[in-house]
Every structure is written in structure tokens, then in C-alpha cells.
Write an enzyme that holds these catalytic residues in place. Structure first.
Site: not given
Ligand code: ADP
Ligand code: ADP
Ligand code: MG
Length: 451
Positions: A158, A275, A290, A292
Site C-alpha cells: 500500500k 475505516e 478519512n 473530510r
């Protein structure tokens, strides 16, 4: 100290810019749009109180310098970044703050920390929150080989600063490792400006479950229910719903607790999402944060009645959250389908001009979009053109309303993914809630090669 926002610049385009304008109207805030030449007659420009041109370069939505110049010229007192583009870039948040304007998001230093997925993993690990087995920091090829052997294949490489489903590579065997490592590093260098990668075990049959958080500047953090987003293609979400049809009540309380603890620890403020992925045995692992508003926020709004954009604005003004319950009660079920401008068979982009439109009418259905006849869907931008969201008192009621709404949604001039979305929503797996993050890929492969 509470500072009232009266004029706000939206540093984004498309459906999310239109969505933010709606809340500005509700709160009596003047909305300022920015646009590139291809977007000169776009809906967000038409609906805003003022609009400023970024010029002819279609990629100027990413131009921090140009946007800050407009921020100063337009006399706004706040900037909302929407999602994508600059919403998770600490440099942009800092530039907004340095211009003496309110940033609708977490402090830039918090964004900078969370921009790195491996730093996020280290913080979670130090708080006793489970993360997917793998490395807590970026890694070289030689180290990757050693760690991958220990974890067992397949593993995921990743990009440490990846996002939007990009910068992820699955490595299925030791033989592929060297080649894919080099491909991944090259790819992320060009798209993310950093060549750092780390390794995670690939969790088979995973489900993606995320917690919506609201956190104010006074240390109050609440969990505004969870969403399930396991219907994905190329690591990107296609259909999302709230609540998750699979997690048990004790798993739910566990991820709310992890999420609230994480956000309190880093003194986060703004709306945010943690998440997780859940394996077949119900183990839950944090994967990223995240910082936002999220594309799929409407499903949460429909089951809670909370306007998340309004909350973001009030938090940025320095107000305390009015919601006091740390775990918010939700009502019913909501499902969202992302409509793409693409051929439903080949899934290739289908840019063009909208010639005719017909929207479904149902009080339990919400459509977030920036469409109108004559609007051009340009290949320069994200092909997601609308989101159709249906609410029901049960999951099945929401599903049936969504299928009906999608079949009544007519868009002429371009091809859309609507037929594919309907096909997914009527599968036995979707109806029963028995799917995982690989379901859609397998479904598409089967469709391609009918026996
Ligand atoms: P969400 O996480 O809100 O469900 P997505 O992952 O689909 O939504 O991302 C939201 C939008 O932002 C998409 O248009 C995606 O392509 C874009 N995006 C996300 N992360 C990045 C990034 N790091 N760089 C560029 N674009 C991004
Ligand atoms: P992005 O920043 O691009 O959204 P994420 O780390 O959130 O990247 O991962 C995107 C998707 O990839 C997840 O929603 C999930 O479907 C899949 N994924 C991520 N990590 C794993 C893992 N360790 N095992 C299996 N699938 C994963
Ligand atoms: Mg993600």
C-alpha cells in the site's frame, strides 16, 4: 471563541459542491464557487452566489496558489474543501489558515499526521486498537520479502499516502514480489509524490465497515452510526449502506469505542471517518482515517437526520456539538448507489453532453447530483455524476425503493452505470446481505464469461 462564518468558498466541483451550497443556503451563508473553463456553465457555478474563474487549465482545482489568491480576493471567511482534490492535503489547509481564513476540516498538523497510513496504524496500535497485521512503517524491498514470508501470501502493498483506491497492489506469490514492488513504487511516485510503501496481510472475504465521527474543538466526540461499503471495484466503493447488515451489536460498540478513542487521542475536530475491515470471523481491523466529508455521507444523514455539512461548519466556527449522546441512535436503513458516466458493459468512461433528464420522484429517495440538460460530462474529471440514496424502515424496503428509483432515473446523451447498479441490487447475495469486497469483481467476471 465562536466566529461566525458568513461567506464560504467551496474548493471543489460537481455534486459535492452543489451539496455544500444547499447547506450554505439553509444557514444563510453566501456560497462562492471556483471553476475552470470547461466548468464555466456547471451547476455549482450557476447555483453559487459568486463564482471565480481558475482559468483554462482543467487541473486548476488542484492549484493551491490560484485558489488562495481567490480566497483573498473574494473576501470569504471560510473554505470548505469537499472531498477528493485538496480536502486531505495539509499544505492546503495550512495555506488557508495562513491566509487568516477558517478551514472547514481538522487542523493542518492533524491532517499531516493522518496523511500517512503507517503513522495512523502506529497510533492505533499504541492505543490497543487492532490494525491489519503488517508493518507499522514504510519498508524496503528486502524487508518486504521477509515480512511477506512471515505474514503468508497474498499480501497488499500500500502507498503510505495513497487514497481513492489507488496505490494498492495485491501480491499473490513470492515470485511476483520484486516486479510488483517496483511497479507500485513507480506508480505512487508519480501520483502521490512519495515512494513509501508498507505491507499488510490481505484479508480474504473482507467486509468494509466505517464509523462516521463528529468531533468538536472542545474535546467532544460522537459516533454517528456506521456504514458498510463492501460493494467495491478496484478498491473503490460502488454501493454503500447504513447501518451495516452484518455486524453484531457488540462488534458495533467495539468499533464505535475504537473510533472515539482514536479521535480523542489525536484531538481531532471536524467530521471524520474511521475505516475498518472485518474478516470472516468477525475480527475488526482499523485500516485508515478519512479526514473530510465522505462521498457516502448521505446514507448516514438519512438514518440520523443530521446534516453533516452543517455540523462541519458549526464545528469550524468553534461551537460545541449540540448532540450530546456519544453513540447516536439511528432510524431505519439507507442504501446509496454511485452513478458513473460509463458504459455499463465495458465500464469505459462515457463523456458527453446531457441532452435529457428525468428524475424519480419519491419522498424517501434523495439524489445528489450536478446535472442539467446541456451540461457536459468531461473526461477531465471524476466520472461519478450522481448518487441515488433510498431510505426504508427496513433494509429490504430501502433496497426496493432504490431499485425502483434507479429504473426511473433517465439520463440521455451519455451512458451510465445505472443498469449495472440494478443488476447488483437484485442479486441473491445483495438481498441477503451476504457479500464481501471481492463480490463485485467476481460478479463482473462471471458476467463477462457466461457459461
Ligand atoms: P470516500 O472515501 O469518500 O468513500 P472515495 O474513496 O471514492 O470516497 O474518494 C473520494 C473522491 O476523492 C474520489 O473522487 C477519489 O477519486 C478522490 N480521491 C480520494 N483520495 C484521493 C487522493 N489521495 N488523491 C486524489 N484523489 C483522491
Ligand atoms: P484508500 O485510501 O485508497 O481508500 P484503503 O486502505 O482504505 O485505501 O483500502 C481501500 C479498500 O481496499 C478497502 O475498502 C478494502 O476493500 C480493501 N483493503 C484494504 N486493506 C485490505 C486488506 N488488508 N485486506 C483486504 N482488503 C483490503
Ligand atoms: Mg479508504
Amino acid at each position: 471563541m465562536v466566529e461566525r462564518i458568513s461567506k464560504l468558498l467551496i474548493a471543489n466541483r460537481g455534486e459535492i459542491a452543489v451539496r455544500i451550497i444547499k447547506t450554505c443556503r439553509k444557514l444563510g451563508i453566501k456560497a462562492v464557487a471556483i471553476y475552470t473553463q470547461v466548468d464555466a456553465s456547471a451547476m455549482h457555478v450557476r447555483l453559487a452566489d459568486e463564482a471565480y474563474s481558475l482559468g483554462s487549465d482543467p487541473y486548476s482545482y488542484l492549484d493551491v496558489h490560484k485558489i488562495i489568491e481567490i480566497v483573498k480576493r473574494s473576501g470569504v471567511d471560510a473554505v470548505h474543501p469537499g472531498y477528493g482534490f485538496l480536502s486531505e492535503k495539509a499544505v492546503f489547509a495550512k495555506a488557508v489558515e495562513d491566509a487568516g481564513v477558517i478551514w472547514i476540516g481538522p487542523r493542518w498538523s492533524v491532517i499531516e499526521m493522518l496523511e500517512s497510513k503507517s503513522i495512523t496504524r502506529s497510533i492505533a496500535h499504541s492505543l490497543g486498537i487492532p490494525v491489519v497485521p503488517g508493518t507499522l512503517g514504510p519498508i524496503t524491498l528486502a524487508e518486504t520479502r521477509k515480512v511477506a514470508d512471515e505474514l503468508g501470501f497474498p499480501v497488499l502493498l500500500k502507498a503510505d499516502r495513497g487514497g481513492g483506491g489507488r496505490g494498492i497492489r495485491i501480491v499473490r506469490s513470492p515470485e511476483e514480489l520484486e516486479r510488483l514492488f517496483k511497479v507500485a513504487v513507480e506508480e505512487i511516485k508519480t501520483s502521490f509524490g512519495s515512494d513509501k510503501v508498507y505491507v499488510e496481510k490481505f484479508i480474504p472475504r473482507a467486509r468494509h465497515i466505517e464509523v462516521q465521527i463528529l468531533a468538536d474543538q472542545h474535546g467532544n466526540v460522537i459516533a454517528l452510526s456506521e456504514r458498510e461499503c463492501s460493494i467495491q471495484r478496484r478498491y473503490q466503493k460502488v454501493i454503500e449502506e447504513a447501518p451495516s447488515p452484518i455486524i453484531t451489536e457488540s462488534e458495533r460498540m467495539k468499533i464505535y469505542d475504537y473510533s472515539i478513542r482514536f479521535m480523542k487521542h489525536i484531538k481531532y475536530s471536524n467530521a471524520g471517518t474511521i475505516e475498518f475491515i472485518r474478516d470472516e470471523n468477525g475480527n475488526l481491523y482499523l485500516i485508515e482515517v478519512n479526514k473530510r466529508i465522505q462521498v457516502e455521507h448521505p446514507v448516514t444523514e438519512m438514518i440520523t437526520g443530521v446534516d453533516i455539512v452543517e455540523q462541519q461548519i458549526k464545528i469550524a466556527e468553534g461551537r460545541e456539538l449540540e448532540i450530546k449522546e456519544s453513540i447516536y441512535k439511528f432510524n431505519g436503513h439507507a442504501i446509496e448507489a454511485r452513478v458513473y458516466a460509463e458504459d455499463p458493459n465495458t465500464m469505459l468512461p462515457s463523456p458527453g453532453i446531457i441532452t435529457w433528464l428525468e428524475f424519480p420522484r419519491n419522498e424517501y429517495v434523495r439524489i445528489d447530483h450536478a446535472l442539467a440538460p446541456g451540461i457536459e460530462i468531461s473526461h477531465f474529471y471524476d466520472p461519478m455524476i450522481a448518487k441515488v440514496i433510498a431510505w426504508g424502515s427496513t433494509r429490504e424496503e430501502a433496497r426496493l425503493r432504490l431499485v425502483k428509483a434507479l429504473s426511473e432515473f433517465k439520463i440521455n446523451g451519455i451512458k451510465t452505470s445505472i443498469p449495472l447498479l440494478i443488476d447488483i441490487l437484485v442479486t441473491r447475495e445483495f438481498i441477503e446481505g451476504k457479500f464481501d469486497t471481492q463480490f463485485l469483481t467476481e460478479f463482473l467476471n462471471k458476467r463477462k464469461s457466461p457459461r
